[in-house]
Enzyme design. Structure first.
Site, PDB file in Angstrom:
ATOM      1  N   CYS A   2       0.815  -1.208   0.000  1.00 29.74           N
ATOM      2  CA  CYS A   2       0.000   0.000   0.000  1.00 29.74           C
ATOM      3  C   CYS A   2       0.846   1.254   0.000  1.00 29.74           C
ATOM      4  O   CYS A   2       1.936   1.278   0.557  1.00 29.74           O
ATOM      5  CB  CYS A   2      -0.853   0.060   1.251  1.00 29.74           C
ATOM      6  SG  CYS A   2      -2.039  -1.242   1.375  1.00 29.74           S
ATOM      7  N   ARG A  27       5.147  -0.910  -6.361  1.00 25.82           N
ATOM      8  CA  ARG A  27       5.125  -1.796  -5.189  1.00 25.82           C
ATOM      9  C   ARG A  27       4.020  -2.833  -5.259  1.00 25.82           C
ATOM     10  O   ARG A  27       3.951  -3.724  -4.418  1.00 25.82           O
ATOM     11  CB  ARG A  27       4.900  -0.964  -3.940  1.00 25.82           C
ATOM     12  CG  ARG A  27       6.077  -0.069  -3.714  1.00 25.82           C
ATOM     13  CD  ARG A  27       5.892   0.803  -2.538  1.00 25.82           C
ATOM     14  NE  ARG A  27       7.140   1.461  -2.295  1.00 25.82           N
ATOM     15  CZ  ARG A  27       7.653   1.695  -1.106  1.00 25.82           C
ATOM     16  NH1 ARG A  27       7.011   1.320  -0.044  1.00 25.82           N
ATOM     17  NH2 ARG A  27       8.796   2.287  -0.975  1.00 25.82           N
ATOM     18  N   TRP A  74      -3.124  -2.834  -1.307  1.00 29.27           N
ATOM     19  CA  TRP A  74      -2.829  -4.248  -1.539  1.00 29.27           C
ATOM     20  C   TRP A  74      -3.594  -4.967  -0.433  1.00 29.27           C
ATOM     21  O   TRP A  74      -3.209  -4.928   0.729  1.00 29.27           O
ATOM     22  CB  TRP A  74      -1.324  -4.486  -1.445  1.00 29.27           C
ATOM     23  CG  TRP A  74      -0.901  -5.882  -1.795  1.00 29.27           C
ATOM     24  CD1 TRP A  74      -0.686  -6.388  -3.047  1.00 29.27           C
ATOM     25  CD2 TRP A  74      -0.636  -6.953  -0.875  1.00 29.27           C
ATOM     26  NE1 TRP A  74      -0.313  -7.712  -2.945  1.00 29.27           N
ATOM     27  CE2 TRP A  74      -0.269  -8.083  -1.636  1.00 29.27           C
ATOM     28  CE3 TRP A  74      -0.674  -7.069   0.506  1.00 29.27           C
ATOM     29  CZ2 TRP A  74       0.058  -9.302  -1.061  1.00 29.27           C
ATOM     30  CZ3 TRP A  74      -0.351  -8.291   1.087  1.00 29.27           C
ATOM     31  CH2 TRP A  74       0.010  -9.391   0.301  1.00 29.27           C
ATOM     32  N   ASN A 104      -2.161   2.079   5.830  1.00 28.70           N
ATOM     33  CA  ASN A 104      -1.299   0.946   5.480  1.00 28.70           C
ATOM     34  C   ASN A 104      -1.105   0.117   6.735  1.00 28.70           C
ATOM     35  O   ASN A 104      -0.832   0.679   7.790  1.00 28.70           O
ATOM     36  CB  ASN A 104       0.096   1.414   5.030  1.00 28.70           C
ATOM     37  CG  ASN A 104       0.070   2.083   3.682  1.00 28.70           C
ATOM     38  OD1 ASN A 104      -0.963   2.120   3.022  1.00 28.70           O
ATOM     39  ND2 ASN A 104       1.196   2.628   3.282  1.00 28.70           N
ATOM     40  N   GLY A 105      -1.190  -1.183   6.618  1.00 26.39           N
ATOM     41  CA  GLY A 105      -0.936  -2.031   7.785  1.00 26.39           C
ATOM     42  C   GLY A 105      -2.133  -2.911   8.099  1.00 26.39           C
ATOM     43  O   GLY A 105      -3.027  -3.107   7.275  1.00 26.39           O
ATOM     44  N   GLU A 483      17.047 -19.388  -4.791  1.00 25.74           N
ATOM     45  CA  GLU A 483      16.694 -18.076  -5.346  1.00 25.74           C
ATOM     46  C   GLU A 483      16.217 -18.230  -6.798  1.00 25.74           C
ATOM     47  O   GLU A 483      15.263 -17.587  -7.227  1.00 25.74           O
ATOM     48  CB  GLU A 483      17.906 -17.139  -5.226  1.00 25.74           C
ATOM     49  CG  GLU A 483      17.820 -15.816  -5.973  1.00 25.74           C
ATOM     50  CD  GLU A 483      16.676 -14.915  -5.547  1.00 25.74           C
ATOM     51  OE1 GLU A 483      15.976 -15.221  -4.560  1.00 25.74           O
ATOM     52  OE2 GLU A 483      16.450 -13.899  -6.240  1.00 25.74           O
ATOM     53  N   LYS A 487      12.575 -17.133  -8.172  1.00 23.96           N
ATOM     54  CA  LYS A 487      12.396 -16.200  -9.294  1.00 23.96           C
ATOM     55  C   LYS A 487      11.436 -16.793 -10.316  1.00 23.96           C
ATOM     56  O   LYS A 487      10.523 -16.125 -10.787  1.00 23.96           O
ATOM     57  CB  LYS A 487      13.725 -15.971  -9.966  1.00 23.96           C
ATOM     58  CG  LYS A 487      14.602 -14.813  -9.837  1.00 23.96           C
ATOM     59  CD  LYS A 487      14.321 -13.517  -9.288  1.00 23.96           C
ATOM     60  CE  LYS A 487      13.526 -13.429  -8.043  1.00 23.96           C
ATOM     61  NZ  LYS A 487      14.101 -12.717  -6.948  1.00 23.96           N
ATOM     62  N   GLU A 490       7.822 -16.926  -8.912  1.00 27.93           N
ATOM     63  CA  GLU A 490       7.236 -15.594  -8.710  1.00 27.93           C
ATOM     64  C   GLU A 490       6.682 -14.995 -10.001  1.00 27.93           C
ATOM     65  O   GLU A 490       5.614 -14.404 -10.002  1.00 27.93           O
ATOM     66  CB  GLU A 490       8.309 -14.617  -8.212  1.00 27.93           C
ATOM     67  CG  GLU A 490       8.576 -14.628  -6.739  1.00 27.93           C
ATOM     68  CD  GLU A 490       9.643 -13.617  -6.359  1.00 27.93           C
ATOM     69  OE1 GLU A 490       9.434 -12.888  -5.393  1.00 27.93           O
ATOM     70  OE2 GLU A 490      10.703 -13.545  -7.024  1.00 27.93           O
ATOM     71  N   HIS A 506      16.794 -38.794  -1.669  1.00 32.42           N
ATOM     72  CA  HIS A 506      16.000 -38.934  -0.440  1.00 32.42           C
ATOM     73  C   HIS A 506      14.545 -38.523  -0.660  1.00 32.42           C
ATOM     74  O   HIS A 506      13.817 -38.326   0.305  1.00 32.42           O
ATOM     75  CB  HIS A 506      16.626 -38.113   0.689  1.00 32.42           C
ATOM     76  CG  HIS A 506      17.996 -38.601   1.071  1.00 32.42           C
ATOM     77  ND1 HIS A 506      18.208 -39.777   1.739  1.00 32.42           N
ATOM     78  CD2 HIS A 506      19.230 -38.084   0.819  1.00 32.42           C
ATOM     79  CE1 HIS A 506      19.512 -39.966   1.916  1.00 32.42           C
ATOM     80  NE2 HIS A 506      20.158 -38.949   1.357  1.00 32.42           N
ATOM     81  N   LYS A 605       5.778  -5.230  -3.715  1.00 35.88           N
ATOM     82  CA  LYS A 605       7.155  -4.842  -3.388  1.00 35.88           C
ATOM     83  C   LYS A 605       7.169  -4.286  -1.981  1.00 35.88           C
ATOM     84  O   LYS A 605       6.197  -3.726  -1.528  1.00 35.88           O
ATOM     85  CB  LYS A 605       7.585  -3.771  -4.392  1.00 35.88           C
ATOM     86  CG  LYS A 605       9.063  -3.480  -4.409  1.00 35.88           C
ATOM     87  CD  LYS A 605       9.799  -4.445  -5.287  1.00 35.88           C
ATOM     88  CE  LYS A 605      11.289  -4.228  -5.244  1.00 35.88           C
ATOM     89  NZ  LYS A 605      12.014  -5.443  -5.644  1.00 35.88           N
TER      90      LYS A 605
HETATM   91  N1  HGA Z   1      -5.425  -3.783   5.922  1.00 37.58           N
HETATM   92  C1  HGA Z   1      -5.707  -2.766   4.942  1.00 37.58           C
HETATM   93  C2  HGA Z   1      -4.446  -2.180   4.354  1.00 37.58           C
HETATM   94  C3  HGA Z   1      -3.569  -3.248   3.741  1.00 37.58           C
HETATM   95  C4  HGA Z   1      -2.146  -2.852   3.467  1.00 37.58           C
HETATM   96  O1  HGA Z   1      -1.507  -2.038   4.148  1.00 37.58           O
HETATM   97  N2  HGA Z   1      -1.493  -3.458   2.455  1.00 37.58           N
HETATM   98  O2  HGA Z   1      -0.160  -3.175   2.176  1.00 37.58           O
HETATM   99  C5  HGA Z   1      -6.639  -3.309   3.858  1.00 37.58           C
HETATM  100  O3  HGA Z   1      -6.735  -4.525   3.660  1.00 37.58           O
HETATM  101  O4  HGA Z   1      -7.262  -2.502   3.192  1.00 37.58           O
END
Ligand code: HGA
Length: 610
Positions: A2, A27, A74, A104-105, A483, A487, A490, A506, A605
């Site tokens: 985010c 990101r 995100w 964010n969070g 790695e 890659k 991903e 094994h 990111k």
């Molecule tokens: N929890 C919030 C924000 C998510 C977030 O910070 N993503 O990087 C949501 O789900 O909207």
């Protein structure tokens, strides 16, 4: 992950908000939105499309204003959908929205807060954890937004960076952070907030880095910060230079390709004309710290974790210090036996990786005070939190799949190995000179491996139709195999797993058939003969081998065995060179499959949430 941008100004700040979101786009996000104060009310536009489309929608909606906040989301709680996109509004019953908020969070106690707020009449429009913050601010608001936010954050558990504004105080934006980054951009009679200074490039270069627990009041000509105790605090204003040119794609198809090809420059810059090894490369006082420690504990996630695993081989072999490497998100939640004489090394591209930051704090809380970080962002929380640091000079990395950040981390970790060995009198002048020569030649050696791109593209065409792949390595090339597998999965979404080649018999040998490509890292080192036996085990089961061999090893192409030769064996630094073809293989396979190389599905990111 985010992104947040906020502004209080005397001009239409819509272009600043949209441009800021564009700078944070790399990101990864699934939706975005902007809220502004205009004509006495809060207005917003949200979208599940790209920021460019959001910009067009804003123009159609004729949205403009002097005060506003914007967000790229995100999703962690609630599907990626317009109604879950930020900014979130809060309104009292039968009134127009009063509070707008981005976050964010993750708020860990959101369910309990939601029940409480529903109980007093707030109606929720989303499934996010974020919406509770908007309603809580509204609930606690009695004419002073700054005061209401301070009261609100006392009720929140978890991690957050928030930006919020209120219809009744239109020339004010309030921010707060705990565990997620947030900076203030200081302007001339205007001020800004962002989750990364990069978002404000071209708007202001005067940046204040907020600390955990800070709440900031932004007005036109005032920035007032209080700490978690509510005490007014001064935070330094830094002048930062953010190279906006690094966001240009140039002749490349994708940022990932550009970043792969930037590696000679990035590694060269990371070595910064170093003439000789000294502990002070890692900061003042490093010699004393290196003398005091008896072990190393490396904490990291994802690609950085693999850099840490490679460093374990180097440090134990050259500096003779025992090394433990732990996945940060696991370490913080398990019972471990802390050693106060351990040097805690964190590795993070952004320096804001939530899991790694939390693991660092956990290690410190267990009494481990010697900390060092290898990080690509000098101003990040990780660098501020650690006693010692080495800043890699990869430059901004935009592709979600890390490339140049990884090889520059390895470069820095090799320097750390040599500095630790020197402190223990395990590095003679002749050995140091030899290692320095190899390091100085490294950018050119990487350049020579990059020239193999056409051969690797031919392999990639064959990989494109596969759904599984195995990667084999031995010794210090085993983390490189991991790695390489990471890659590939991903960005091409091909299921790939890595094994130390001796482990094949094994278990994973059961998977080997003619349709399973087996990528093998085969440097001309002491384990080559053992590795050749492992390769025979694959061939005997009809498996198809794709071998990256050194120029001076005697492995040749044969039926079912395809060989690409790197330059001659590069000694202890060989893992760095062997990383490059695996990046190119993943990149070209993804291109052949037509995936979104720079923004792979579901990934982001700089992972700033737990
Ligand atoms: N929890 C919030 C924000 C998510 C977030 O910070 N993503 O990087 C949501 O789900 O909207």
């Amino acid at each position: 992950m985010c992104g947040i941008v906020g502004a209080v100004a005397q001009r239409d700040i819509t272009p600043v908000l949209v441009e800021g979101l564009k700078r944070l786009e790399y990101r990864g996000y699934d939706s975005c939105g902007v809220a502004l104060y205009a004509d006495g009310e809060l207005r917003r536009t949200r979208s599940t499309q790209r920021v460019a489309e959001l910009g067009e929608q804003i123009a159609q909606d004729k949205l403009s204003g002097f005060t506003g906040i914007a967000h790229t989301r995100w999703a962690t709680h609630g599907a990626p959908a317009t109604h879950n996109a930020h900014p979130h509004f809060s309104a009292l019953a039968n009134e127009k929205p009063r509070i707008a908020l981005v976050h964010n969070g993750i708020i860990e106690n959101y369910e309990e807060l939601r029940t409480e707020l529903e109980g007093v009449g707030f109606v929720f429009e989303s499934q996010t954890d974020t919406e509770v913050i908007a309603h809580l601010v509204n609930h606690l608001y009695s004419g002073d937004l700054f005061e209401a936010v301070q009261q609100t954050v006392r009720r929140l558990l978890g991690a957050y960076a928030i930006a919020v504004f209120c219809r009744d105080e239109p020339h004010r934006v309030v921010g707060a952070r705990q565990g997620s980054p947030l900076v203030v951009g200081v302007g001339n009679n205007e001020n800004f907030l962002a989750s990364d200074a990069l978002a404000l490039a071209g708007t202001t270069d005067k940046i204040i880095y907020l600390e955990d627990g800070d709440v900031v009041d932004l007005q036109l000509s005032r920035v007032w910060i209080v700490d978690s105790e509510g005490k007014s605090v001064e935070r330094d204003t830094h002048t930062v230079s953010i190279a906006s040119g690094s966001a240009e794609l140039g002749p490349y198809r994708h940022y990932m390709q550009k970043e792969i090809f930037e590696q000679p420059r990035a590694v060269g810059d990371t070595l910064q004309d170093i003439e000789s090894i000294t502990p002070e490369l890692f900061g003042d006082g490093a010699y004393k710290v290196f003398k005091a420690i008896d072990s190393v504990l490396i904490l990291a996630c994802g690609t950085s974790y693999y850099a840490g695993l490679t460093a374990k081989y180097w440090i134990e072999s050259i500096a003779k210090i025992p090394v433990a490497v732990e996945i940060a998100s696991e370490y913080r939640y398990r019972d471990s036996v802390p050693n106060p004489k351990s040097l805690v090394v964190t590795i993070s591209q952004s320096g804001e990786t939530a899991d790694t930051l939390a693991a660092l704090k956990h290690a410190r809380s267990l009494g481990m005070s010697h900390t060092l970080t290898v990080c690509n962002v000098a101003t990040s929380a990780m660098v501020r939190e650690c006693e010692l640091s080495y800043i890699t000079r990869a430059g901004v990395e935009i592709g979600v799949a890390s490339t140049k950040a990884f090889t520059t981390q390895l470069t820095a970790l090799f320097l750390l190995t040599l500095a630790l060995a020197q402190t223990r009198d395990l590095l003679t002048e002749a050995e140091e000179a030899e290692h320095m020569k190899a390091l100085r030649h490294l950018p050119a050696a990487i350049g020579a491996v990059l020239a193999l791109e056409p051969q690797i593209m031919a392999w990639a065409d064959r990989f494109a139709s596969k759904e599984n792949a195995l990667f084999l390595g031995r010794g210090m090339h085993y983390p490189i195999a991991m790695e390489g597998a990471l890659k590939l999965k991903e960005i091409s979404y091909i299921h790939a797993e890595a094994y130390p080649a001796g482990e094949l018999k094994h278990g994973p040998l059961a998977l080997v058939t003619a349709s399973m490509p087996v990528v093998t890292i085969a440097p001309r080192d002491a384990l080559l003969e053992k590795l050749k036996s492992n390769m025979q085990e694959v061939r005997a089961r009809g498996g198809e081998l794709y071998v990256f061999a050194d120029g001076d090893s005697k492995i040749s192409s044969a039926e079912g065995m395809h060989v690409i030769r790197l330059p001659e064996h590069y000694g202890k630094l060989s893992p760095i060179l062997h990383t490059i073809p695996l990046q190119l293989l993943a990149y070209h396979t993804a291109c052949a499959r037509g995936t979104d190389v720079d923004k792979p599905r579901n990934l982001a990111k700089s992972v700033t949430v737990e």
